[in-house]
Design an enzyme around this catalytic site. Structure first.
Site, PDB file in Angstrom:
ATOM      1  CB  CYS A 173     -50.732  15.623 -34.831  1.00 17.35           C
ATOM      2  SG  CYS A 173     -50.375  16.596 -33.369  1.00 17.35           S
ATOM      3  CG  HIS A 313     -52.036  17.838 -40.490  1.00 21.47           C
ATOM      4  ND1 HIS A 313     -52.726  16.962 -39.677  1.00 21.47           N
ATOM      5  CD2 HIS A 313     -51.069  18.387 -39.693  1.00 21.47           C
ATOM      6  CE1 HIS A 313     -52.206  16.987 -38.454  1.00 21.47           C
ATOM      7  NE2 HIS A 313     -51.207  17.846 -38.444  1.00 21.47           N
ATOM      8  CD  GLU A 324     -51.570  19.784 -45.246  1.00 23.53           C
ATOM      9  OE1 GLU A 324     -51.812  20.604 -44.331  1.00 23.53           O
ATOM     10  OE2 GLU A 324     -52.273  18.773 -45.456  1.00 23.53           O
ATOM     11  CE  LYS A 345     -55.690  18.926 -37.614  1.00 24.18           C
ATOM     12  NZ  LYS A 345     -55.584  18.192 -38.894  1.00 24.18           N
ATOM     13  CG  HIS A 350     -54.465  19.567 -34.225  1.00 20.10           C
ATOM     14  ND1 HIS A 350     -54.788  18.238 -34.417  1.00 20.10           N
ATOM     15  CD2 HIS A 350     -53.148  19.670 -34.530  1.00 20.10           C
ATOM     16  CE1 HIS A 350     -53.721  17.580 -34.815  1.00 20.10           C
ATOM     17  NE2 HIS A 350     -52.708  18.420 -34.896  1.00 20.10           N
ATOM     18  CG  PHE A 409     -44.946  17.885 -32.128  1.00 21.19           C
ATOM     19  CD1 PHE A 409     -44.952  18.787 -33.172  1.00 21.19           C
ATOM     20  CD2 PHE A 409     -45.265  18.343 -30.857  1.00 21.19           C
ATOM     21  CE1 PHE A 409     -45.269  20.129 -32.953  1.00 21.19           C
ATOM     22  CE2 PHE A 409     -45.590  19.673 -30.626  1.00 21.19           C
ATOM     23  CZ  PHE A 409     -45.601  20.563 -31.670  1.00 21.19           C
TER      24      PHE A 409
END
Lengths: 423, 395
Positions: A173, A313, A324, A345, A350, A409
């Site tokens: 991501c 993010h 975050e 987002k 996403h 990830f």
């Protein structure tokens, strides 16, 4: 005469072209209008049946010619569309770009529709053996190319006239941000005057959705799709799978000024730090994300006080938003609760491999337009996360610098710092 | 500021020939070495299978091993070997500041689930619903992580604690070329002092064969050396399982910590010939020109895949230079896709370090090399797209 080198003596990297596609539409104009109106692109899935699925909504891009043709063709079209917009804005030649290509795109696999049709075109043997038998008698390369990890970039290189071996990359991501970082680094090293960085992701297949579902990463708030993505809210329960693309034309400031290009913004700094804690979870103290933010600030030559806005993010998963917040409050201290920090987002979902590039594009527009897009669906704040998320309505504000976060990830953490002016 | 020199201080290798740089070199200098072949499991295809590996040697935790399939284990294992070899493994300070570029494809799918779905598709018209029904109930949740391209790097971070930076390049041989090229550029420019770079390929899985065979690239029928497959049944590629990781290091950095240097990594070149326009011959020739080959006899460690068109083009380019003595190592290891170029660079470094060439792997197509190789050329001409070369020099 503007200073052409940065605080470390490296060429300053300017942005001279921006392109974007999301579920909100094709191009900057449509996207920006929707984004600043707080409009969501999340909608019910229609591309495939949703029987047996616990998540039945997404931010898929359903309005392109390739939208129903599989992950590879759609990722290609998304990438090309964003790239064409960016190159056109830069004033460079869209058939002879003349710099390297860095493409963030999802890992490819043979689509199920192809598996089914290959398998059912024969009746000898079973399983993989039959697929291999059918495969070796295929007469054209179309299906093969959808399984080659380098083929989308190869086609883009042909179409756009980029130079050299194109790099296709994945940092999950964070991929879109990494593509930009690679372009910045190539210009700083003096390897080229310009680079094309693209993040594109058209891989929202049933299998992709099921895989993320099985990891409990997706929201199951299906009833009101546009309300499902709620970063930093108490009742956030996962991200919304989405598609999109973002492209930036990067140039050394010197080369851009020399040809009289309009400078849309500056890529001031990039930072990264890998996490060794877990395959999907972050270190509980958020130290890798924190280190990535600090590395980006240091690379940009800016202090914490000099960041005006954070493009988060902000995935809307319980884990990410908490981590975050912890990393931002570690870096920004007391300022954290009062600086604007919003998540695109909340409206586009996403976009995975594209997210870092899409959000860099929106970050640059935020500075140019002096408007911060909101975090929508912020109706039920998480009391453990005290942030000014620019709730629900856009805000007019002078924004000179942006920090854009991308975490993925596999312990991927990449942060970009952008500025409006070269300084 | 003059660019920093890039040296190779660690090598991790796994192939059908065994594991480790020493074991590989001992095998490769045996005249007439026979390849290890598996000709029945995937008939009509022959593959070079993995040797027996004790994963515990590089992946201490069973829990970590369970989270991976063979491809990621193989890469994590080879990476650990390279780190050990360079004296970096277990050194927190060096690991946390170490950059990493991994060349990766995708991991293994669940063949049983796939076969089950395909079988059911013969009697169902609602195949999309069938897919949802089966995948939601039969897929192992964590399998996704074993399939994700960037999770080889992710596992290397977790198992070996390499956390300076982590990037994964995709795109078959070209990914390996770009990974080595980018890593070297980072060191030359002073962006990095030490980098882990490499890849792995596990061919013993039907999908990995399918990735070649959708374009008919695999060789069928009796095995032949890599240069002898033109005109034989199939497309010429014989694959192999394996992995190759290198530790690249700034020369001063390596010297300051007193490490053995295998070799210096000279220029790394990459290209994208538009092959459909017939540009491959010219593309390979251009790379050889840019490499500025030294005068005199030159050993070339060729990553030729056996794919008919690409291998013929590479062979004619190498044959055109009478000073070049090529060794097509795919004859002995099979084609290892993303790992092919790092593997070629590793073998070139071993030849330089041992001051010796390997004997011919194919007497009919390779010429002897009698001198001491001071500089060795490593190549990877992609079976389908992308090309790369590097020169590896004596330390």
């Amino acid at each position: 005469m503007a200073n052409l080198n940065d605080h470390m003596g490296r060429p300053i990297v300017a942005v001279t072209g921006i392109g974007v596609v999301t579920s909100l539409g094709v191009g900057k104009a449509d996207n920006w209008a929707a984004l600043t109106a707080g409009k969501s692109g999340i909608h019910p899935i229609t591309r495939f049946p949703v029987d047996h699925l616990s998540t039945r909504i997404s931010g898929m891009v359903d309005f392109l010619a390739s939208s129903s043709k599989g992950a590879s063709p759609l990722t290609y079209e998304l990438a090309e569309s964003a790239a064409q917009e960016a190159i056109a804005e830069s004033g460079l030649d869209s058939g002879d770009f003349g710099g390297p290509l860095f493409l963030a795109s999802p890992p490819v696999e043979l689509d199920w529709s192809e598996r089914f049709s290959l398998y059912n075109s024969d009746s000898q043997d079973i399983g993989a053996e039959r697929l291999l038998r059918v495969a070796r008698s295929l007469k054209e390369l179309d299906i093969f190319e959808t399984t080659q990890f380098g083929s989308i970039a190869d086609r883009l290189a042909d179409r756009l006239g980029t130079r050299g071996l194109p790099i296709t990359l994945s940092t999950a991501c964070a991929s879109g941000a990494t593509a930009i970082q690679l372009g910045v680094e190539a210009i700083r090293r003096g390897e080229c005057d310009r680079a094309l960085s693209i993040g594109a992701d058209g891989s929202a297949t049933a299998e992709a959705l099921i895989r993320f579902s099985l990891l409990s990463a997706l929201t199951t708030h299906n009833d009101i799709p546009e309300k499902a993505s709620k970063p930093f809210s108490r009742d956030r329960d996962g991200f919304v799978l989405a598609e999109g693309s973002g492209a930036l034309v990067l140039e050394s400031l010197e080369a851009a000024l020399a040809r009289g290009a309009t400078i849309l913004g500056i890529l001031r700094g990039c930072g990264e730090k890998a996490d060794d804690f877990h395959r999907t979870r972050s270190k509980p103290d958020a130290s890798p994300a924190t280190a990535a933010v600090r590395a980006a600030l240091a690379d940009a030559g800016l202090s914490e006080d000099e960041i005006d806005y954070v493009n988060a993010h902000g995935t809307s998963t319980p884990e990410n938003d908490k981590m975050e917040h912890l990393s931002l409050s570690t870096v920004f201290g007391e300022r954290t609760g009062s600086m604007p920090i919003s998540s695109n987002k909340s409206m586009i979902g996403h976009t995975l491999s594209a997210a870092g590039a899409v959000e860099a594009a929106f970050s640059l527009m935020t500075m140019r337009e002096s408007v911060i897009p909101p975090t929508i669906n912020y109706d039920n704040p998480d009391p453990a996360i005290v942030l000014d998320v620019v709730p629900n309505k856009k805000r007019n504000a002078e924004v000179r610098t942006v920090l854009s976060n991308s975490f993925g990830f596999g312990g991927q953490n990449t942060c970009l710092v952008m500025a409006r002016e070269p300084v | 500021m003059s660019p920093h020199h890039v040296v190779i201080t660690g090598i991790g290798l796994v192939s059908s020939l065994g594991e480790g740089p020493d074991a590989h070199w001992r095998k490769l200098v045996q005249p007439g070495l026979e390849p290890v072949l598996e000709a029945t499991r995937f008939r009509p295809y022959t593959v070079h299978p993995l040797p027996e590996i004790d994963w515990n040697l590089q992946i201490a935790k069973r829990g970590d091993q369970r989270q991976m399939e063979t491809w990621q284990r193989l890469g994590t294992y080879a990476a650990g070997m390279a780190l050990d070899d360079a004296g970096i493994k277990g050194n927190d300070e060096l690991c946390t500041t170490m950059d990493m570029v991994v060349a990766a494809g995708g991991g293994e799918r669940d063949e049983t689930v796939d076969a089950d779905i395909l079988a059911a598709s013969e009697s169902r018209n609602d195949r999309d619903v069938l897919l949802n029904e089966k995948l939601t109930t039969e897929l192992r949740p964590t399998l996704f992580l074993a399939q994700l391209s960037n999770l080889l790097a992710g596992n290397i971070s977790i198992v070996h604690k390499v956390t300076g930076s982590s990037r994964t390049f995709m795109g078959e041989e070209g990914a390996g070329v770009a990974a080595v090229e980018t890593a070297a550029a980072r060191i030359r420019s002073g962006q990095s002092t030490h980098i882990l770079v490499g890849g792995a390929f596990q061919t013993e899985h039907s999908d990995m064969l399918l990735g070649y065979e959708l374009a008919g690239y695999l060789h069928r029928g009796p095995w032949k050396p890599v240069w002898q497959r033109q005109g034989a049944e199939g497309g010429g590629v014989v694959t192999g399982s394996g992995g190759a990781f290198l530790v690249l290091e700034q020369r001063e950095h390596a010297i300051s910590r007193g490490r053995k240097i295998y070799a210096e990594l000279g220029p790394v070149l990459s290209g994208r010939a538009r092959r459909r326009q017939g540009e491959l011959d010219a593309g390979i020739a251009a790379l050889l020109r840019q490499a500025a080959l030294p005068s005199g006899e030159l050993l070339a460690i060729s990553g030729a895949s056996g794919a008919h068109a690409a291998t013929a083009a590479e062979k004619s380019a190498l044959d055109a230079n009478p000073a070049i003595a090529a060794r097509g190592f795919s004859t002995l290891t099979g084609h290892m896709k993303e790992a092919q170029f790092p593997f070629a660079v590793a073998l070139a470094a071993l030849a330089v370090e041992h001051e010796a060439a390997c004997p011919v792997f194919d007497a009919a197509n390779e010429r002897p090399f009698n001198g001491i190789p001071k500089t060795v050329l490593a190549t990877a001409i992609g079976y389908h797209q992308f090309e790369g070369m590097a020169l590896v020099n004596a330390a």
